[in-house]
Scaffold this motif. Structure first.
Motif, PDB file in Angstrom:
ATOM      1  N   GLY A  28      -9.968   2.493  -4.327  1.00 41.37           N
ATOM      2  CA  GLY A  28      -9.517   3.921  -3.496  1.00 41.37           C
ATOM      3  C   GLY A  28     -10.257   4.596  -3.537  1.00 41.37           C
ATOM      4  O   GLY A  28     -11.666   4.004  -4.756  1.00 41.37           O
TER       5      GLY A  28
ATOM      6  N   THR B 297      -5.641   2.729  -1.684  1.00 38.69           N
ATOM      7  CA  THR B 297      -5.349   3.297  -0.420  1.00 38.69           C
ATOM      8  C   THR B 297      -5.973   1.808   0.592  1.00 38.69           C
ATOM      9  O   THR B 297      -5.713   2.215   1.187  1.00 38.69           O
ATOM     10  CB  THR B 297      -5.610   4.182  -0.133  1.00 38.69           C
ATOM     11  OG1 THR B 297      -7.743   4.391  -0.151  1.00 38.69           O
ATOM     12  CG2 THR B 297      -5.303   4.992  -0.825  1.00 38.69           C
TER      13      THR B 297
ATOM     14  N   LEU C 117       0.818  -1.245   0.461  1.00 42.17           N
ATOM     15  CA  LEU C 117       0.137   0.087   0.340  1.00 42.17           C
ATOM     16  C   LEU C 117       1.529   1.221  -0.048  1.00 42.17           C
ATOM     17  O   LEU C 117       0.054   2.392  -0.343  1.00 42.17           O
ATOM     18  CB  LEU C 117      -1.041  -0.161   1.311  1.00 42.17           C
ATOM     19  CG  LEU C 117      -2.323  -1.001   1.131  1.00 42.17           C
ATOM     20  CD1 LEU C 117      -2.675  -1.202   2.669  1.00 42.17           C
ATOM     21  CD2 LEU C 117      -2.914  -0.706  -0.143  1.00 42.17           C
TER      22      LEU C 117
ATOM     23  N   SER D 236      -0.771   3.918  -2.880  1.00 40.49           N
ATOM     24  CA  SER D 236      -0.886   5.147  -2.251  1.00 40.49           C
ATOM     25  C   SER D 236      -0.943   5.543  -3.677  1.00 40.49           C
ATOM     26  O   SER D 236      -1.668   6.909  -3.481  1.00 40.49           O
ATOM     27  CB  SER D 236      -1.185   5.097  -0.592  1.00 40.49           C
ATOM     28  OG  SER D 236       0.228   5.142  -0.501  1.00 40.49           O
TER      29      SER D 236
END
Length: 243
Positions: free
Chosen positions: A142, A37, A28, A32
């Protein structure tokens, strides 16, 4: 630093992760940057599996806790369009493709709507097939996902490697990794596939026919227990055939 060098750097970090939680955190940390995320990876329960048993299928998870509880309690796995789309493909795809490519009924729409409420509006997903024939569902989500074609490839490869590392950690105590022998040509073809070359481009680089380069890649995938070239490359890196 080139894209492939960046990928190898990320993979090296994952290889040094000693627990599934560390693998999840490091993955992550990479994804991200592209708006991905949250992570879920696990084997796909059979339709009708009791909700109380579904969590046993989870391998890696960093979804919002409330979303995971709702997903399991409402048996969303049987209605999730991303899961349905994944079962039909052997390659990575974005969640939006699943929504666009399938007829969304009330139940499917509810799944995607609820996911959006937890800031999971789009994502990337792909299936992996274990040597035992089980499907491992990998899904990264996300609120705002932004991926170029090159970044899509990077995230797919790193994620595939991460799940392989997690499974390796899971079985390391009781099972050693089977020794697999790739021929020099198979290794060369995988090396060029790792940097995005097609079968035709590989044939031109190595001075062989396109059919032959395709055959070498198919043989390598079979030996490595991979269903696509991304999984084959990730497994080859994990075993030290590509560096």
């Amino acid at each position: 630093m080139g894209q492939f060098d960046r990928t190898l750097e990320f993979i090296d970090q994952l290889q040094h992760a000693g627990t599934a939680a560390a693998v999840c955190e490091k993955l992550l940390g990479v994804t991200s940057d592209f708006g991905l995320t949250a992570l879920m990876a696990g084997t796909v329960p059979r339709p009708g599996t009791p909700t109380g048993q579904q969590k046993q299928h989870v391998l890696l998870c960093d979804w919002p806790v409330e979303w995971l509880e709702r997903y399991v309690a409402r048996n969303y796995v049987d209605h999730d369009p991303v899961v349905s789309h994944m079962k039909q493909l052997q390659a990575p795809f974005q969640w939006s493709e699943a929504s666009q490519g399938a007829r969304i009924d009330k139940s499917s729409g509810e799944v995607m709507g609820d996911a959006g409420a937890f800031k999971l509006r789009d994502g990337l997903a792909f299936p992996l097939i274990t040597l035992d024939g089980e499907i491992v569902m990998v899904s990264l989500g996300g609120e705002a996902v932004e991926l170029s074609a090159a970044e899509f490839g990077l995230v797919s490869l790193v994620s595939t490697y991460a799940v392989g590392r997690a499974m390796q950690l899971h079985t390391m105590a009781s099972k050693t990794i089977d020794h697999i022998v790739l021929t020099p040509r198979e290794r060369e073809c995988l090396q060029w596939a790792a940097v995005g070359k097609s079968e035709w481009e590989i044939s031109q680089i190595l001075g062989i026919s396109e059919h032959t380069s395709e055959k070498h890649l198919l043989n390598a995938k079979s030996k490595l227990g991979a269903v696509n070239r991304v999984q084959a490359v990730a497994e080859a890196i994990r075993r030290g055939y590509i560096s």
